[in-house]
Design a protein around this motif. Structure first.
Motif, PDB file in Angstrom:
ATOM      1  N   ILE A 110     -48.197   3.377   4.255  1.00  0.00           N
ATOM      2  CA  ILE A 110     -48.168   4.812   4.537  1.00  0.00           C
ATOM      3  C   ILE A 110     -48.766   5.118   5.908  1.00  0.00           C
ATOM      4  CG2 ILE A 110     -49.108   7.050   3.834  1.00  0.00           C
ATOM      5  CD1 ILE A 110     -48.845   6.129   0.936  1.00  0.00           C
ATOM      6  N   ILE A 111     -49.936   4.547   6.200  1.00  0.00           N
ATOM      7  CA  ILE A 111     -50.606   4.849   7.472  1.00  0.00           C
ATOM      8  C   ILE A 111     -49.741   4.413   8.659  1.00  0.00           C
ATOM      9  CG2 ILE A 111     -52.563   4.276   8.940  1.00  0.00           C
ATOM     10  CD1 ILE A 111     -54.303   4.184   6.452  1.00  0.00           C
ATOM     11  N   ILE A 112     -49.281   3.170   8.644  1.00  0.00           N
ATOM     12  CA  ILE A 112     -48.490   2.671   9.767  1.00  0.00           C
ATOM     13  C   ILE A 112     -47.085   3.268   9.762  1.00  0.00           C
ATOM     14  CG2 ILE A 112     -47.534   0.613  10.871  1.00  0.00           C
ATOM     15  CD1 ILE A 112     -49.883  -0.969   9.799  1.00  0.00           C
ATOM     16  N   GLY A 113     -46.453   3.317   8.588  1.00  0.00           N
ATOM     17  CA  GLY A 113     -45.080   3.801   8.502  1.00  0.00           C
ATOM     18  C   GLY A 113     -44.935   5.262   8.874  1.00  0.00           C
ATOM     19  N   VAL A 114     -45.813   6.113   8.345  1.00  0.00           N
ATOM     20  CA  VAL A 114     -45.721   7.551   8.637  1.00  0.00           C
ATOM     21  C   VAL A 114     -45.984   7.816  10.113  1.00  0.00           C
ATOM     22  CG1 VAL A 114     -46.816   9.790   8.219  1.00  0.00           C
ATOM     23  CG2 VAL A 114     -46.229   8.316   6.293  1.00  0.00           C
ATOM     24  N   ASN A 115     -47.025   7.226  10.656  1.00  0.00           N
ATOM     25  CA  ASN A 115     -47.346   7.464  12.065  1.00  0.00           C
ATOM     26  C   ASN A 115     -46.278   6.909  12.998  1.00  0.00           C
ATOM     27  OD1 ASN A 115     -50.210   8.706  12.415  1.00  0.00           O
ATOM     28  ND2 ASN A 115     -50.452   7.227  10.770  1.00  0.00           N
ATOM     29  N   ALA A 116     -45.739   5.742  12.667  1.00  0.00           N
ATOM     30  CA  ALA A 116     -44.662   5.183  13.487  1.00  0.00           C
ATOM     31  C   ALA A 116     -43.432   6.072  13.441  1.00  0.00           C
ATOM     32  CB  ALA A 116     -44.314   3.771  13.019  1.00  0.00           C
ATOM     33  N   GLY A 117     -43.109   6.606  12.259  1.00  0.00           N
ATOM     34  CA  GLY A 117     -41.959   7.494  12.131  1.00  0.00           C
ATOM     35  C   GLY A 117     -42.146   8.801  12.886  1.00  0.00           C
ATOM     36  N   ILE A 118     -43.364   9.350  12.834  1.00  0.00           N
ATOM     37  CA  ILE A 118     -43.644  10.602  13.561  1.00  0.00           C
ATOM     38  C   ILE A 118     -43.508  10.402  15.061  1.00  0.00           C
ATOM     39  CG2 ILE A 118     -45.475  12.245  14.140  1.00  0.00           C
ATOM     40  CD1 ILE A 118     -46.516  11.929  11.280  1.00  0.00           C
ATOM     41  N   ILE A 215     -39.452   1.033   5.438  1.00  0.00           N
ATOM     42  CA  ILE A 215     -38.650   2.096   4.817  1.00  0.00           C
ATOM     43  C   ILE A 215     -39.270   3.459   5.069  1.00  0.00           C
ATOM     44  CG2 ILE A 215     -37.819   2.999   2.611  1.00  0.00           C
ATOM     45  CD1 ILE A 215     -37.633   0.117   1.621  1.00  0.00           C
ATOM     46  N   ILE A 216     -40.588   3.557   4.906  1.00  0.00           N
ATOM     47  CA  ILE A 216     -41.282   4.822   5.131  1.00  0.00           C
ATOM     48  C   ILE A 216     -41.127   5.274   6.580  1.00  0.00           C
ATOM     49  CG2 ILE A 216     -43.572   5.901   5.246  1.00  0.00           C
ATOM     50  CD1 ILE A 216     -44.325   4.241   2.773  1.00  0.00           C
ATOM     51  N   ALA A 217     -41.216   4.342   7.529  1.00  0.00           N
ATOM     52  CA  ALA A 217     -41.068   4.690   8.947  1.00  0.00           C
ATOM     53  C   ALA A 217     -39.688   5.275   9.220  1.00  0.00           C
ATOM     54  CB  ALA A 217     -41.308   3.455   9.810  1.00  0.00           C
ATOM     55  N   ARG A 218     -38.655   4.686   8.661  1.00  0.00           N
ATOM     56  CA  ARG A 218     -37.288   5.162   8.894  1.00  0.00           C
ATOM     57  C   ARG A 218     -37.069   6.535   8.269  1.00  0.00           C
ATOM     58  NH1 ARG A 218     -33.567   0.905  10.111  1.00  0.00           N
ATOM     59  NH2 ARG A 218     -31.962   1.833   8.797  1.00  0.00           N
ATOM     60  N   ILE A 219     -37.561   6.715   7.026  1.00  0.00           N
ATOM     61  CA  ILE A 219     -37.389   8.004   6.348  1.00  0.00           C
ATOM     62  C   ILE A 219     -38.186   9.097   7.058  1.00  0.00           C
ATOM     63  CG2 ILE A 219     -37.770   9.270   4.206  1.00  0.00           C
ATOM     64  CD1 ILE A 219     -35.474   7.330   4.041  1.00  0.00           C
ATOM     65  N   THR A 261     -40.895  11.282  -1.990  1.00  0.00           N
ATOM     66  CA  THR A 261     -39.934  10.758  -2.959  1.00  0.00           C
ATOM     67  C   THR A 261     -39.785   9.249  -2.818  1.00  0.00           C
ATOM     68  OG1 THR A 261     -38.691  12.831  -2.907  1.00  0.00           O
ATOM     69  CG2 THR A 261     -37.559  10.907  -3.784  1.00  0.00           C
ATOM     70  N   ILE A 262     -39.615   8.796  -1.587  1.00  0.00           N
ATOM     71  CA  ILE A 262     -39.416   7.361  -1.370  1.00  0.00           C
ATOM     72  C   ILE A 262     -40.685   6.579  -1.680  1.00  0.00           C
ATOM     73  CG2 ILE A 262     -40.066   7.129   1.067  1.00  0.00           C
ATOM     74  CD1 ILE A 262     -36.928   5.682  -0.593  1.00  0.00           C
ATOM     75  N   ILE A 263     -41.859   7.177  -1.481  1.00  0.00           N
ATOM     76  CA  ILE A 263     -43.113   6.496  -1.825  1.00  0.00           C
ATOM     77  C   ILE A 263     -43.182   6.250  -3.328  1.00  0.00           C
ATOM     78  CG2 ILE A 263     -45.621   6.818  -1.976  1.00  0.00           C
ATOM     79  CD1 ILE A 263     -45.515   8.149   0.767  1.00  0.00           C
ATOM     80  N   ASN A 317     -43.588   8.208 -10.982  1.00  0.00           N
ATOM     81  CA  ASN A 317     -42.528   9.126 -10.570  1.00  0.00           C
ATOM     82  C   ASN A 317     -42.744  10.526 -11.129  1.00  0.00           C
ATOM     83  OD1 ASN A 317     -39.970   7.872  -9.078  1.00  0.00           O
ATOM     84  ND2 ASN A 317     -40.914   6.286 -10.318  1.00  0.00           N
ATOM     85  N   LEU A 318     -43.288  10.634 -12.332  1.00  0.00           N
ATOM     86  CA  LEU A 318     -43.641  11.945 -12.877  1.00  0.00           C
ATOM     87  C   LEU A 318     -44.733  12.593 -12.034  1.00  0.00           C
ATOM     88  CD1 LEU A 318     -43.658  14.172 -15.026  1.00  0.00           C
ATOM     89  CD2 LEU A 318     -45.199  12.737 -16.393  1.00  0.00           C
TER      90      LEU A 318
END
Length: 334
Positions: A110-118, A215-219, A261-263, A317-318
């Motif tokens: 999450i930390i690397i993927g989200v920041n890389a995507g932003i 996947i998180i970075a791309r989304i 959602t993807i997480i 998921n719930l």
């Protein structure tokens, strides 16, 4: 909200029942006789028949399934055919080891993927954007087992920076409280043990978290590209707000729903990937526990382990669905 939660929990009953049927059918389709595996090839047919009767394996499949469901409903996961110990007591340490590994892997992802995507969306069509997406593509494509072996060879064997297997140094015993070693060592003030446990987590955590991170970075990039073109972002820039505030306070909140959602879906990927990761790194988690049980045809352990993992995935998921209302006030559960 309460009525929605109650309805969703009721909907889980047929889902879990269906999962139990599928798991039970697949496990019993595995070639091999657990009684023969336990006793060895030299056992006489009479001895094998007696053991099968003792374990209830001579009963019809429907009777075995009914007994299995009855035990699950009453909270009895059965007894391991190999160790003769109650599964619900034996499985907890393995489950907590996997949970700790999953938490570290997801935090990294999450930390690397989200920041890389932003940053990739902010600097669209720049060298950083192309590099980040190329690395994400490679990260999605790399097999977990190959990455784990390369990590062991480079960081453990060649340079000796990190341990290659295990969860803890045997010379650093830790009193189990929660089953999460990082938390237990913090509670006890055992900082030497904390560092040792953290070092053991790094390599398997990176191996398990690489695909989710990509996947998180791309989304995140795709979602942020849509949001950054919105009118309110242009208005925020016109007001003179800093880019950091625009990206993380205004844009990310509105772009995070698809990422969330993807997480939630990636939890299932982590649970599945944990089998390979834990086997490669000798990690005493539930994935390796199930893997060893498959080799010994330990039906109760396999059934209980897979059903427990499936149940965790369903409840995660719930939980993600319920987070939507917090994330977006426009979402109402009725």
């Amino acid at each position: 909200m309460k009525s929605y939660i109650a309805r969703r929990l009721l909907q889980l009953i047929p889902v879990l029942l269906g999962m139990s049927i599928v798991v039970f059918a697949i496990i019993h389709a595995i070639p091999g006789d657990p009684a023969t595996v336990i006793l060895g090839d030299q056992a006489t047919p009479e001895t094998v028949a007696d053991l099968k009767a003792e374990m209830g394996l001579d009963q019809p499949i429907t009777t075995q399934y009914a007994s299995y469901v009855k035990d699950i409903v009453t909270g009895d996961l059965g007894t391991s055919l190999k160790t003769k110990k109650p599964i619900k007591e034996e499985i907890i340490p393995y489950l907590m080891a996997t949970v700790e590994l999953m938490i570290i892997s997801m935090v990294i992802a999450i930390i690397i993927g989200v920041n890389a995507g932003i940053l990739a969306a902010w600097r669209r069509a720049s060298w950083f954007d192309y590099s980040a997406m190329l690395i994400a593509l490679i990260g999605v494509s790399i097999p977990v087992f190959w990455l784990g072996l390369m990590e062991q060879w480079i960081f453990a064997e060649k340079f000796g920076w990190l341990p290659s297997t295990g969860r803890m140094n045997a010379r650093e015993p830790i009193e189990a409280i929660t089953g999460l070693l990082l938390l237990d060592t913090t509670i006890q003030g055992n900082w030497t043990g904390f560092v040792d446990a953290f070092k053991h987590l790094i390599l398997p955590g990176i191996a398990l978290g690489t695909i989710p991170m990509a996947i998180i970075a791309r989304i995140t990039r795709s979602s942020m590209l849509e949001v950054l073109n919105a009118d309110y972002v242009r208005t925020a820039r016109a007001k003179g707000l800093s880019e950091l505030k625009i990206l993380y306070k205004h844009s990310l909140k509105n772009a995070f729903a698809p990422v969330l959602t993807i997480i939630g879906m990636l939890v299932g990927l982590l649970l599945g990937g944990a089998v390979l990761t834990e086997t490669i790194f000798g990690w005493p988690g539930i994935g390796r526990y199930i893997y060893d049980a498959i080799g010994s045809r330990d039906y109760p352990v396999i059934q209980s382990g897979i059903l427990l993992v499936s149940t965790i995935f369903v409840f995660v998921n719930l939980f993600v669905d319920l987070l939507y209302a917090r994330l977006d006030p426009r979402i109402k559960y009725r």
